[in-house]
Scaffold this motif. Sequence first.
Motif, PDB file in Angstrom:
ATOM      1  N   HIS A  75     -51.729 116.956 -46.533  1.00  0.00           N
ATOM      2  CA  HIS A  75     -52.521 118.049 -45.988  1.00  0.00           C
ATOM      3  C   HIS A  75     -53.942 118.002 -46.552  1.00  0.00           C
ATOM      4  CE1 HIS A  75     -51.143 120.088 -49.688  1.00  0.00           C
ATOM      5  NE2 HIS A  75     -52.282 120.722 -49.617  1.00  0.00           N
ATOM      6  N   ASP A  76     -54.868 118.481 -45.748  1.00  0.00           N
ATOM      7  CA  ASP A  76     -56.278 118.550 -46.121  1.00  0.00           C
ATOM      8  C   ASP A  76     -56.659 120.003 -46.349  1.00  0.00           C
ATOM      9  OD1 ASP A  76     -56.811 115.751 -45.793  1.00  0.00           O
ATOM     10  OD2 ASP A  76     -56.926 116.043 -43.635  1.00  0.00           O
ATOM     11  N   ASP A  77     -57.479 120.234 -47.372  1.00  0.00           N
ATOM     12  CA  ASP A  77     -58.034 121.556 -47.622  1.00  0.00           C
ATOM     13  C   ASP A  77     -59.367 121.390 -48.349  1.00  0.00           C
ATOM     14  OD1 ASP A  77     -57.387 121.037 -50.306  1.00  0.00           O
ATOM     15  OD2 ASP A  77     -55.563 122.235 -50.234  1.00  0.00           O
ATOM     16  N   GLU A  78     -59.915 122.471 -48.879  1.00  0.00           N
ATOM     17  CA  GLU A  78     -61.227 122.407 -49.535  1.00  0.00           C
ATOM     18  C   GLU A  78     -61.230 121.521 -50.783  1.00  0.00           C
ATOM     19  OE1 GLU A  78     -58.852 125.724 -51.073  1.00  0.00           O
ATOM     20  OE2 GLU A  78     -59.564 125.348 -49.041  1.00  0.00           O
ATOM     21  N   ARG A  81     -57.902 115.792 -49.813  1.00  0.00           N
ATOM     22  CA  ARG A  81     -56.642 115.453 -49.153  1.00  0.00           C
ATOM     23  C   ARG A  81     -55.557 115.314 -50.216  1.00  0.00           C
ATOM     24  NH1 ARG A  81     -57.412 111.059 -45.277  1.00  0.00           N
ATOM     25  NH2 ARG A  81     -57.756 112.799 -43.869  1.00  0.00           N
TER      26      ARG A  81
END
Length: 107
Positions: A75-78, A81
Amino acid sequence: MTLLVSGVVTNSVIHSDSRGGGKVTLALADCYAFVHVDVVDAGSRTAPRLCGELLAEGGRGLMLVDLISARWGVHDDEAGRTLWFEVDYEPRDAPASLRFPRPRQPT
């Protein structure tokens, strides 16, 4: 476990935007019946993917994660990855002195 961690961290160092001196973070947690592993990097334009070619020169790291781990995902977030996976194990009963939280001793 060591093989999977090594493969995933190596992939982050070579293939992500963290290559060339960027930051790669590894976090491991023993969750009693499984070990949870997170590898966080700067991500890249392409997402990690399974390579289906057994005779290819590379690309088997994620295939091993898929075969050996009980669960995995990306998952990608701020933060970047995260590629995570979990490996199950059969817990052994620890002696009472090593269990957490430890019982409070009377004063």
